[in-house]
Design a protein around this motif. Sequence first.
Motif, PDB file in Angstrom:
ATOM      1  N   LEU A  36       0.840  -1.187   0.000  1.00  0.00           N
ATOM      2  CA  LEU A  36       0.000   0.000   0.000  1.00  0.00           C
ATOM      3  C   LEU A  36       0.877   1.239   0.000  1.00  0.00           C
ATOM      4  O   LEU A  36       1.775   1.375   0.839  1.00  0.00           O
ATOM      5  N   ILE A  37       0.628   2.141  -0.932  1.00  0.00           N
ATOM      6  CA  ILE A  37       1.384   3.395  -1.013  1.00  0.00           C
ATOM      7  C   ILE A  37       0.658   4.499  -0.266  1.00  0.00           C
ATOM      8  O   ILE A  37       1.236   5.202   0.550  1.00  0.00           O
ATOM      9  N   LYS A  38      -0.648   4.647  -0.565  1.00  0.00           N
ATOM     10  CA  LYS A  38      -1.432   5.678   0.109  1.00  0.00           C
ATOM     11  C   LYS A  38      -2.911   5.361  -0.012  1.00  0.00           C
ATOM     12  O   LYS A  38      -3.328   4.524  -0.801  1.00  0.00           O
ATOM     13  N   VAL A  39      -3.705   6.074   0.784  1.00  0.00           N
ATOM     14  CA  VAL A  39      -5.165   5.984   0.757  1.00  0.00           C
ATOM     15  C   VAL A  39      -5.685   7.376   0.437  1.00  0.00           C
ATOM     16  O   VAL A  39      -5.116   8.376   0.876  1.00  0.00           O
ATOM     17  N   SER A  40      -6.762   7.441  -0.317  1.00  0.00           N
ATOM     18  CA  SER A  40      -7.276   8.734  -0.773  1.00  0.00           C
ATOM     19  C   SER A  40      -7.777   9.637   0.342  1.00  0.00           C
ATOM     20  O   SER A  40      -7.846  10.843   0.169  1.00  0.00           O
ATOM     21  N   HIS A  41      -8.146   9.073   1.503  1.00  0.00           N
ATOM     22  CA  HIS A  41      -8.702   9.875   2.597  1.00  0.00           C
ATOM     23  C   HIS A  41      -7.931   9.610   3.884  1.00  0.00           C
ATOM     24  O   HIS A  41      -7.747   8.458   4.264  1.00  0.00           O
ATOM     25  N   PRO A  42      -7.520  10.661   4.588  1.00  0.00           N
ATOM     26  CA  PRO A  42      -6.920  10.454   5.911  1.00  0.00           C
ATOM     27  C   PRO A  42      -7.986  10.035   6.923  1.00  0.00           C
ATOM     28  O   PRO A  42      -9.182  10.144   6.659  1.00  0.00           O
ATOM     29  N   SER A  43      -7.556   9.560   8.073  1.00  0.00           N
ATOM     30  CA  SER A  43      -8.480   9.023   9.085  1.00  0.00           C
ATOM     31  C   SER A  43      -9.510  10.033   9.577  1.00  0.00           C
ATOM     32  O   SER A  43     -10.589   9.659   9.986  1.00  0.00           O
ATOM     33  N   ASN A  44      -9.202  11.314   9.547  1.00  0.00           N
ATOM     34  CA  ASN A  44     -10.141  12.307  10.081  1.00  0.00           C
ATOM     35  C   ASN A  44     -11.101  12.846   9.018  1.00  0.00           C
ATOM     36  O   ASN A  44     -11.774  13.838   9.239  1.00  0.00           O
ATOM     37  N   THR A  45     -11.193  12.188   7.870  1.00  0.00           N
ATOM     38  CA  THR A  45     -12.104  12.626   6.820  1.00  0.00           C
ATOM     39  C   THR A  45     -13.518  12.161   7.126  1.00  0.00           C
ATOM     40  O   THR A  45     -13.742  10.992   7.397  1.00  0.00           O
ATOM     41  N   ASN A  46     -14.459  13.069   7.076  1.00  0.00           N
ATOM     42  CA  ASN A  46     -15.857  12.728   7.322  1.00  0.00           C
ATOM     43  C   ASN A  46     -16.554  12.517   5.985  1.00  0.00           C
ATOM     44  O   ASN A  46     -16.775  13.460   5.239  1.00  0.00           O
ATOM     45  N   ILE A  47     -16.887  11.264   5.682  1.00  0.00           N
ATOM     46  CA  ILE A  47     -17.592  10.952   4.437  1.00  0.00           C
ATOM     47  C   ILE A  47     -19.013  10.471   4.724  1.00  0.00           C
ATOM     48  O   ILE A  47     -19.665   9.889   3.869  1.00  0.00           O
ATOM     49  N   THR A  48     -19.502  10.719   5.926  1.00  0.00           N
ATOM     50  CA  THR A  48     -20.846  10.314   6.321  1.00  0.00           C
ATOM     51  C   THR A  48     -21.884  10.867   5.355  1.00  0.00           C
ATOM     52  O   THR A  48     -21.820  12.039   4.975  1.00  0.00           O
ATOM     53  N   ASN A  49     -22.815  10.009   4.945  1.00  0.00           N
ATOM     54  CA  ASN A  49     -23.950  10.395   4.118  1.00  0.00           C
ATOM     55  C   ASN A  49     -23.536  10.964   2.758  1.00  0.00           C
ATOM     56  O   ASN A  49     -24.217  11.813   2.204  1.00  0.00           O
ATOM     57  N   THR A  50     -22.391  10.512   2.220  1.00  0.00           N
ATOM     58  CA  THR A  50     -21.951  10.898   0.873  1.00  0.00           C
ATOM     59  C   THR A  50     -21.743   9.623   0.063  1.00  0.00           C
ATOM     60  O   THR A  50     -21.774   8.524   0.609  1.00  0.00           O
ATOM     61  N   SER A  64     -15.656  10.171  12.093  1.00  0.00           N
ATOM     62  CA  SER A  64     -16.396  11.393  11.788  1.00  0.00           C
ATOM     63  C   SER A  64     -15.676  12.520  12.525  1.00  0.00           C
ATOM     64  O   SER A  64     -15.186  12.343  13.627  1.00  0.00           O
ATOM     65  N   SER A  65     -15.593  13.675  11.908  1.00  0.00           N
ATOM     66  CA  SER A  65     -14.818  14.772  12.507  1.00  0.00           C
ATOM     67  C   SER A  65     -15.387  15.184  13.859  1.00  0.00           C
ATOM     68  O   SER A  65     -14.661  15.658  14.721  1.00  0.00           O
ATOM     69  N   LYS A  66     -16.682  14.999  14.071  1.00  0.00           N
ATOM     70  CA  LYS A  66     -17.288  15.340  15.356  1.00  0.00           C
ATOM     71  C   LYS A  66     -16.703  14.487  16.473  1.00  0.00           C
ATOM     72  O   LYS A  66     -16.447  14.958  17.564  1.00  0.00           O
ATOM     73  N   LEU A  67     -16.484  13.211  16.181  1.00  0.00           N
ATOM     74  CA  LEU A  67     -15.926  12.312  17.189  1.00  0.00           C
ATOM     75  C   LEU A  67     -14.532  12.767  17.602  1.00  0.00           C
ATOM     76  O   LEU A  67     -14.208  12.783  18.781  1.00  0.00           O
TER      77      LEU A  67
END
Length: 159
Positions: free
Chosen positions: A52-66, A144-147
């Motif tokens: 694995l080289i990279k992932v498109s989203h870092p851990s703090n990315t909120n993709i809820t309901n998208t 989720s960024s709220k968490l």
Amino acid sequence: MNKKSNNYNKFTLILERLIMKYYLAILLFIFVGCAAQMAPKGGPVDNQGPKLIKVSHPSNTNITNTNTEIVFYFDEFINPLSIVNSIEIIDFTDFSYQVRGKKIIITPNQKWPKYKVLKINISRNISDFNGNNMDNPIKLSLFSSKLISDNKIFGHIVN
């Protein structure tokens, strides 16, 4: 005049046959000559699995309901047959995946659920075209960024 028209018909018939042969040869070349995904010949033997080289989203990315796709980038081409039953998302099954060269793309069929933590597990059974498996499984947790912003750590340093 009749002889000229007869010669003309013979010439057009020969020309049509010749064009048809070239047309079929070009079609055959296109279908047989298409590039296959494989390593080039020669060079050192490949004994390592994909990394694995990279992932498109870092851990703090909120993709809820998208319906945002999550892309995993690797250092070599992934065998699409090795992906079957290798991806698990905890408490969520309404997703699909694609392999495109060196990428695995995970997309929700509708939208990502509302979550505090979305956990994606990819088993080490994923391999390259030489049959080499990954060294370690991949575990990605999206918060989720709220968490993240609501949690605080309190403590004292004791000498």
